[in-house]
Design a protein around this motif. Structure first.
Motif, PDB file in Angstrom:
ATOM      1  N   ILE A  60     -11.256  -6.785  -7.991  1.00  0.00           N
ATOM      2  CA  ILE A  60     -11.489  -6.039  -6.755  1.00  0.00           C
ATOM      3  C   ILE A  60     -10.193  -5.323  -6.396  1.00  0.00           C
ATOM      4  N   LYS A  61     -10.239  -4.024  -6.340  1.00  0.00           N
ATOM      5  CA  LYS A  61      -9.020  -3.212  -6.162  1.00  0.00           C
ATOM      6  C   LYS A  61      -8.778  -2.781  -4.721  1.00  0.00           C
ATOM      7  N   ASN A  62      -9.722  -2.994  -3.814  1.00  0.00           N
ATOM      8  CA  ASN A  62      -9.589  -2.481  -2.441  1.00  0.00           C
ATOM      9  C   ASN A  62      -9.212  -3.570  -1.436  1.00  0.00           C
ATOM     10  N   ILE A  63      -8.480  -4.571  -1.903  1.00  0.00           N
ATOM     11  CA  ILE A  63      -8.076  -5.693  -1.047  1.00  0.00           C
ATOM     12  C   ILE A  63      -6.575  -5.928  -1.169  1.00  0.00           C
ATOM     13  N   THR A  64      -5.939  -6.130  -0.019  1.00  0.00           N
ATOM     14  CA  THR A  64      -4.550  -6.581   0.042  1.00  0.00           C
ATOM     15  C   THR A  64      -4.529  -7.848   0.884  1.00  0.00           C
ATOM     16  N   ILE A  65      -3.918  -8.903   0.351  1.00  0.00           N
ATOM     17  CA  ILE A  65      -3.801 -10.173   1.068  1.00  0.00           C
ATOM     18  C   ILE A  65      -2.321 -10.440   1.299  1.00  0.00           C
ATOM     19  N   LEU A  66      -1.955 -10.577   2.577  1.00  0.00           N
ATOM     20  CA  LEU A  66      -0.563 -10.812   2.957  1.00  0.00           C
ATOM     21  C   LEU A  66      -0.439 -12.116   3.728  1.00  0.00           C
ATOM     22  N   PRO A  67       0.731 -12.749   3.683  1.00  0.00           N
ATOM     23  CA  PRO A  67       0.929 -13.986   4.451  1.00  0.00           C
ATOM     24  C   PRO A  67       1.015 -13.686   5.950  1.00  0.00           C
TER      25      PRO A  67
END
Length: 185
Positions: A60-67
């Protein structure tokens, strides 16, 4: 994060079992057909690793997960996103009002959510025309609502309505007026 030209669907806060984060991961996966749509997750919780594994496994290329970030940075992020997301696990038995909704409303953001059955948030948000809410598991309807919010005019209108909802129902002034009405009777 190279999101300047994207429509950012944002989820911030606890990412755990009580939320059922895979619900939004499924949505993001389906939304890949819209290159302008991007999902930004900021927070921590017991489902973060599960989310990361799903993103990698399904490419999945349209996700960014940050702390997690401090409150100042969180408010800065809120001011720049386009749509506020929330999700509640289908198996909840009580009403639940995620505090993150107040942040979305404060920043004039339309709300896209998924709730447990018998939760009154759907009526509250949709009656105010502040966003769209589905029952967790109604994936196709959740997807269709997310697609609707690609429209900038609709996002702007619902964002203004979400701020009005905050002022009319959830402000200190609104609470005080409701209390004073009791004494007027």
């Amino acid at each position: 994060y190279n999101l300047e030209d994207k429509i950012v669907y944002f989820y911030g806060g606890n990412m755990g079992h009580a939320q059922d984060m895979m619900n939004i991961i499924r949505l993001a996966k389906k939304m890949q057909e819209f290159p302008e749509a991007h999902f930004l997750f900021v927070g921590a919780g017991d489902e973060v690793e599960l989310m990361k594994v799903a993103v990698q496994k399904d490419k999945i290329k349209n996700i960014t997960i940050l702390p997690s970030v401090n409150q100042e940075k969180f408010v800065e992020i809120l001011s720049q996103i386009d749509i506020g997301l929330f999700t509640l696990n289908y198996n909840h038995k009580t009403h639940n009002f995620p505090g993150k909704l107040l942040g979305y409303m404060c920043e004039n953001k339309p709300i896209l959510g998924s709730i447990n059955p018998q939760n009154d948030l759907k009526e509250v948000i949709e009656n105010a025309q502040a966003g769209f809410v589905t029952i967790n598991g109604e994936d196709e309807l959740f997807f269709n609502n997310a697609k609707k919010l690609l429209d900038k005019d609709l996002r702007n209108r619902m964002g203004k309505n979400s701020n009005l909802l905050l002022k009319n129902k959830f402000s200190v002034e609104s609470a005080a007026n409701n209390i004073l009405k009791i004494f007027d009777n």
